[in-house]
Design a protein around this motif. Structure first.
Motif, PDB file in Angstrom:
ATOM      1  N   GLN A 118       0.815  -1.219   0.000  1.00 38.16           N
ATOM      2  CA  GLN A 118       0.000   0.000   0.000  1.00 38.16           C
ATOM      3  C   GLN A 118       0.847   1.265   0.000  1.00 38.16           C
ATOM      4  O   GLN A 118       0.436   2.295  -0.530  1.00 38.16           O
ATOM      5  CB  GLN A 118      -0.945   0.002   1.196  1.00 38.16           C
ATOM      6  N   GLU A 119       2.035   1.196   0.601  1.00 38.01           N
ATOM      7  CA  GLU A 119       2.893   2.371   0.703  1.00 38.01           C
ATOM      8  C   GLU A 119       4.005   2.385  -0.343  1.00 38.01           C
ATOM      9  O   GLU A 119       4.862   3.251  -0.302  1.00 38.01           O
ATOM     10  CB  GLU A 119       3.508   2.427   2.112  1.00 38.01           C
ATOM     11  N   SER A 120       3.949   1.470  -1.286  1.00 31.64           N
ATOM     12  CA  SER A 120       5.056   1.327  -2.240  1.00 31.64           C
ATOM     13  C   SER A 120       5.192   2.521  -3.174  1.00 31.64           C
ATOM     14  O   SER A 120       6.260   2.746  -3.729  1.00 31.64           O
ATOM     15  CB  SER A 120       4.888   0.039  -3.060  1.00 31.64           C
ATOM     16  N   GLY A 121       4.104   3.268  -3.389  1.00 33.17           N
ATOM     17  CA  GLY A 121       4.173   4.429  -4.266  1.00 33.17           C
ATOM     18  C   GLY A 121       4.355   4.076  -5.729  1.00 33.17           C
ATOM     19  O   GLY A 121       4.700   4.911  -6.532  1.00 33.17           O
ATOM     20  N   GLY A 122       4.116   2.872  -6.095  1.00 32.63           N
ATOM     21  CA  GLY A 122       4.252   2.452  -7.490  1.00 32.63           C
ATOM     22  C   GLY A 122       4.320   0.948  -7.569  1.00 32.63           C
ATOM     23  O   GLY A 122       3.892   0.245  -6.671  1.00 32.63           O
ATOM     24  N   GLY A 123       4.856   0.464  -8.653  1.00 33.84           N
ATOM     25  CA  GLY A 123       5.050  -0.965  -8.810  1.00 33.84           C
ATOM     26  C   GLY A 123       3.755  -1.746  -8.695  1.00 33.84           C
ATOM     27  O   GLY A 123       2.816  -1.535  -9.455  1.00 33.84           O
ATOM     28  N   VAL A 124       3.714  -2.626  -7.727  1.00 34.37           N
ATOM     29  CA  VAL A 124       2.577  -3.518  -7.544  1.00 34.37           C
ATOM     30  C   VAL A 124       1.286  -2.741  -7.287  1.00 34.37           C
ATOM     31  O   VAL A 124       0.253  -3.037  -7.883  1.00 34.37           O
ATOM     32  CB  VAL A 124       2.851  -4.507  -6.381  1.00 34.37           C
ATOM     33  N   LEU A 125       1.347  -1.747  -6.437  1.00 31.09           N
ATOM     34  CA  LEU A 125       0.143  -0.964  -6.135  1.00 31.09           C
ATOM     35  C   LEU A 125      -0.379  -0.252  -7.382  1.00 31.09           C
ATOM     36  O   LEU A 125      -1.581  -0.245  -7.638  1.00 31.09           O
ATOM     37  CB  LEU A 125       0.409   0.047  -5.024  1.00 31.09           C
ATOM     38  N   GLU A 126       0.507   0.312  -8.161  1.00 31.14           N
ATOM     39  CA  GLU A 126       0.093   1.009  -9.382  1.00 31.14           C
ATOM     40  C   GLU A 126      -0.618   0.049 -10.341  1.00 31.14           C
ATOM     41  O   GLU A 126      -1.655   0.378 -10.916  1.00 31.14           O
ATOM     42  CB  GLU A 126       1.311   1.629 -10.064  1.00 31.14           C
TER      43      GLU A 126
END
Length: 189
Positions: free
Chosen positions: A38-46
């Protein structure tokens, strides 16, 4: 990603997916993994957000993106994965079925919701058997209207002819999608 060993469409709108063996993850580790996504700011969440946004347009009654820790599992190889992050909004769908069954009948083909009134209670927002029978009945009448004929006002479980909803053949119309991500060694510490 866990290996998808098999996939079959089931009669009535369900899907059967067979994944590689997965194990439960301790709660604290699952929370850290879910928070990291949730806090990744990209990658998997995006990627998950893009898929979810598309599903909101393509699926009737989409639910929220479900990144809760109970969806985190571990592969035999030790990788953490997250499953079942996309779903329908069961309480809203069943509420609409009760108040506007014609809308549900129009948006979800009869052949894709054959067991809609038999989905386990825990996944439908705590519906009772009587409510589920009533939901099946109003949807049967909505389907009959769509086909241009009327059914009697009330059908009991014993008066039903073998029709669109046969008991015991399966349960689910949900199309499941899987989101996975490889866990770094630092995340599991």
């Amino acid at each position: 990603m866990p290996a998808l060993l098999g996939h079959r469409r089931l009669a009535g709108g369900g899907n059967l997916q067979i994944l590689e063996l997965l194990e439960r993850v301790p709660e604290d580790e699952a929370r850290r993994f879910a928070r990291a996504i949730q806090e990744s700011g990209g990658g998997v969440l995006e990627v998950a957000l893009r898929i979810h946004d598309r599903l909101r347009w393509e699926q009737p009654w989409p639910g929220p993106l479900d990144l809760n820790p109970t969806n985190v599992m571990r592969t035999v190889a030790g990788r953490l994965v997250m499953l079942d992050v996309f779903a329908l909004d069961g309480p809203r769908l069943y509420g609409t079925a009760a108040t506007d069954p014609d809308l549900v009948a129009a948006r979800i083909p009869e052949s894709e919701r054959r067991f809609i009134a038999e989905i386990p209670l825990a996944t439908t927002g705590g519906r009772q058997d009587e409510q589920m029978r009533a939901t099946g009945e109003v949807l049967d009448r909505a389907d009959a209207r769509r086909r241009g004929r009327q059914l009697p006002r009330s059908l009991g479980p014993d008066d039903r002819s073998p029709g669109p909803r046969r008991r015991g053949l399966g349960q689910a119309m949900w199309k499941s999608l899987t989101l996975t991500s490889t866990a770094s060694t630092s995340m599991s510490k």
